[in-house]
Design an enzyme around this catalytic site. Structure first.
Site, short mmCIF file in Angstrom:
data_model
loop_
_atom_site.label_atom_id
_atom_site.label_comp_id
_atom_site.label_asym_id
_atom_site.label_seq_id
_atom_site.Cartn_x
_atom_site.Cartn_y
_atom_site.Cartn_z
N GLU A 141 -5.11 -11.87 -11.77
CA GLU A 141 -5.91 -12.55 -10.77
C GLU A 141 -7.31 -11.93 -11.08
O GLU A 141 -7.49 -10.91 -11.46
CB GLU A 141 -5.37 -12.11 -9.35
CG GLU A 141 -6.34 -12.62 -8.37
CD GLU A 141 -6.01 -12.22 -6.83
OE1 GLU A 141 -7.02 -12.34 -5.94
OE2 GLU A 141 -5.01 -11.79 -6.68
N TYR B 241 -1.08 -3.40 -4.21
CA TYR B 241 -2.41 -2.98 -4.58
C TYR B 241 -2.73 -1.72 -5.13
O TYR B 241 -3.94 -1.54 -5.74
CB TYR B 241 -3.35 -2.98 -3.07
CG TYR B 241 -3.33 -4.31 -2.20
CD1 TYR B 241 -3.81 -5.63 -3.07
CD2 TYR B 241 -3.27 -4.46 -1.20
CE1 TYR B 241 -3.56 -6.60 -2.60
CE2 TYR B 241 -3.33 -5.71 -0.45
CZ TYR B 241 -3.29 -6.81 -1.27
OH TYR B 241 -3.70 -7.93 -0.67
N ASP C 227 -15.95 -8.28 -2.43
CA ASP C 227 -14.59 -8.99 -2.01
C ASP C 227 -14.47 -9.27 -0.42
O ASP C 227 -13.81 -8.23 0.18
CB ASP C 227 -13.38 -8.38 -2.73
CG ASP C 227 -12.10 -8.87 -2.43
OD1 ASP C 227 -12.04 -10.21 -1.94
OD2 ASP C 227 -11.20 -8.48 -2.94
N ASP D 175 -9.22 -16.94 -7.86
CA ASP D 175 -9.46 -16.73 -6.50
C ASP D 175 -10.84 -17.21 -6.22
O ASP D 175 -11.79 -16.83 -6.75
CB ASP D 175 -9.38 -15.24 -6.27
CG ASP D 175 -9.67 -15.24 -4.59
OD1 ASP D 175 -10.71 -15.42 -4.07
OD2 ASP D 175 -8.88 -14.58 -3.79
N HIS E 97 -3.40 -7.62 -9.70
CA HIS E 97 -4.95 -7.23 -10.19
C HIS E 97 -4.92 -6.55 -11.34
O HIS E 97 -3.98 -5.79 -11.63
CB HIS E 97 -5.65 -6.35 -9.05
CG HIS E 97 -5.54 -7.27 -7.74
ND1 HIS E 97 -5.84 -6.56 -6.51
CD2 HIS E 97 -5.62 -8.52 -7.28
CE1 HIS E 97 -5.93 -7.64 -5.51
NE2 HIS E 97 -5.85 -8.75 -5.96
N GLU F 200 -5.60 -16.96 1.56
CA GLU F 200 -5.39 -15.44 1.92
C GLU F 200 -6.59 -14.97 2.86
O GLU F 200 -7.24 -14.37 2.71
CB GLU F 200 -5.64 -14.71 0.70
CG GLU F 200 -4.49 -14.71 -0.42
CD GLU F 200 -4.83 -13.98 -1.41
OE1 GLU F 200 -3.88 -13.29 -1.89
OE2 GLU F 200 -5.96 -13.80 -1.94
N HIS G 137 -13.49 -14.67 -5.23
CA HIS G 137 -13.87 -13.69 -5.97
C HIS G 137 -14.57 -14.37 -7.20
O HIS G 137 -15.50 -13.63 -7.78
CB HIS G 137 -12.67 -13.12 -6.92
CG HIS G 137 -11.56 -12.44 -6.18
ND1 HIS G 137 -10.28 -12.17 -6.36
CD2 HIS G 137 -11.75 -12.04 -4.70
CE1 HIS G 137 -9.67 -11.43 -5.49
NE2 HIS G 137 -10.39 -11.36 -4.18
N HIS H 219 -6.26 -18.84 -5.29
CA HIS H 219 -6.07 -18.46 -3.96
C HIS H 219 -7.52 -19.05 -3.38
O HIS H 219 -8.51 -18.80 -3.92
CB HIS H 219 -6.47 -16.80 -4.07
CG HIS H 219 -5.13 -16.17 -4.29
ND1 HIS H 219 -5.06 -14.66 -4.90
CD2 HIS H 219 -3.82 -16.59 -4.19
CE1 HIS H 219 -3.60 -14.59 -5.06
NE2 HIS H 219 -3.03 -15.38 -4.67
N HIS I 277 -13.07 -11.82 2.32
CA HIS I 277 -12.59 -13.33 2.40
C HIS I 277 -13.35 -13.97 3.90
O HIS I 277 -13.22 -13.14 4.95
CB HIS I 277 -11.26 -13.26 2.58
CG HIS I 277 -10.42 -12.83 0.95
ND1 HIS I 277 -9.14 -13.04 0.80
CD2 HIS I 277 -11.16 -12.41 -0.16
CE1 HIS I 277 -8.93 -12.81 -0.51
NE2 HIS I 277 -10.09 -12.35 -1.14
N ARG J 28 0.79 -1.23 -0.15
CA ARG J 28 -0.08 0.04 -0.08
C ARG J 28 1.02 1.20 -0.01
O ARG J 28 0.35 2.26 0.29
CB ARG J 28 -0.93 -0.03 1.28
CG ARG J 28 -1.76 -1.14 1.22
CD ARG J 28 -2.74 -1.17 2.36
NE ARG J 28 -3.84 -2.26 2.53
CZ ARG J 28 -4.63 -2.63 1.54
NH1 ARG J 28 -5.20 -1.81 0.75
NH2 ARG J 28 -5.39 -3.90 1.90
#
Length: 309
Positions: A152, A78, A236, A186, A115, A268, A189, A223, A238, A45
């Site tokens: 992804e 990200y 999204d 994923d 991504h 993840e 996702h 993932h 998890h 980040r």
């Protein structure tokens, strides 16, 4: 130390922090009984990147060979948005992505997962074209070695690219062979984007579509994440394995599906309490039909179908 993954038809592992060191991440993966793992090579980040020490890289490489920890996946920053129409964001994204490629090559990673980015402020077609141009610019002159870039799939929130399998294929085509490129799917996702991977028929249809459009041979990594949100939610979120809308029974089908033999499944999932990472990994192995005995030998076991919501 148990090495449960060695006799399995798939590899199971998890994302680990390198806050201590690269070496410590590899040791942690082995201690948990993982056969594969994923890391960030810098803060995900922040635009400013960390510097990795050659000695630490060498020690991690030695442990990976000693413990048979493969493949190694690196997850990209990200903040990277390669299709951005904003000149400053685009330049930062290309520079950051090139840095991710260089660090992934340096640590001997097999895969770099990113991504696809956002089409905000433009058409999807324009964004896909910008993505391809940016990938070619960032990869220019680099020797990739063993590294493959993996795109992804996304949950479909907002203007995120890549929630549809067809879109992932178009993004790969746009890159035009600039570097080795495949896909990471994923599970959370997929469900959020509207792919029914919970029912037996839905999973079969999803995998058939992925094989026809992407080629499952180009999908080496999954993932493994349960989902806090239901099918088609485009959220999204998890969840721990077996604790969400995918559930234990469906994960059992996914992990033992013959089309996914030889794939790597990396967790993840949230770490909200001490031991969550170990518990999720142990359940993943159980649902994959892998049972570890006290003497370190392995034997297969059929997963118990007890889904939770």
């Amino acid at each position: 130390m148990q090495s449960c993954f060695l006799t399995a038809s798939i590899r199971t592992g998890l994302h680990l922090s390198i806050a201590g060191s690269l070496e410590a991440a590899a040791e942690r993966a082995h201690e948990l009984g993982a056969g594969t793992f994923q890391i960030f090579t810098s803060s995900p980040r922040m635009w400013r990147a960390s510097t990795l020490g050659p000695a630490d890289i060498a020690r991690m490489s030695g442990l990976r060979q000693r413990y048979d920890l493969t493949p190694l996946a690196v997850h990209g920053n990200y903040l990277i948005n390669l299709p951005s129409p904003d000149p400053e964001i685009r330049r930062k994204s290309i520079d950051s992505f090139r840095g991710e490629l260089l660090r992934a090559i340096a640590v001997g990673a097999d895969y770099l997962v990113i991504h696809p980015g956002s089409f905000k402020g433009q058409t999807v077609e324009s964004a896909i074209g910008r993505f391809g141009d940016a990938v070619r610019e960032a990869a220019a002159g680099l020797e990739m070695g063993r590294l493959t870039l993996l795109l992804e799939n996304t949950a479909g929130q907002g203007s995120a690219l890549g929630s549809r399998i067809e879109e992932l294929a178009r993004l790969k085509d746009a890159a035009g062979g600039a570097l080795p490129l495949g896909f990471c799917l994923d599970t959370c996702h997929l469900l959020a984007a509207g792919y029914d991977i919970v029912s037996e028929g839905g999973l079969q249809a999803t995998l058939a579509s992925a094989d026809a459009i992407l080629g499952l041979g180009h999908v080496p990594l999954f993932h493994a994440n349960d989902s806090k949100a239901p099918l088609g939610s485009r959220r999204d979120r998890h969840e721990h394995i077996g604790g969400g809308y995918i559930g234990r029974e469906a994960f059992g089908r996914i992990l033992t599906h013959p089309l996914l033999k030889g794939k790597a499944f990396i967790l993840e999932t949230p770490v909200e309490e001490e031991g969550d990472d170990r518990r999720n990994l142990e359940l993943l192995r159980e649902l994959a039909g892998i049972r570890c005995r006290a003497d370190g030998r392995r034997r297969g076991r059929r997963p118990q179908a007890t889904p939770r919501r």
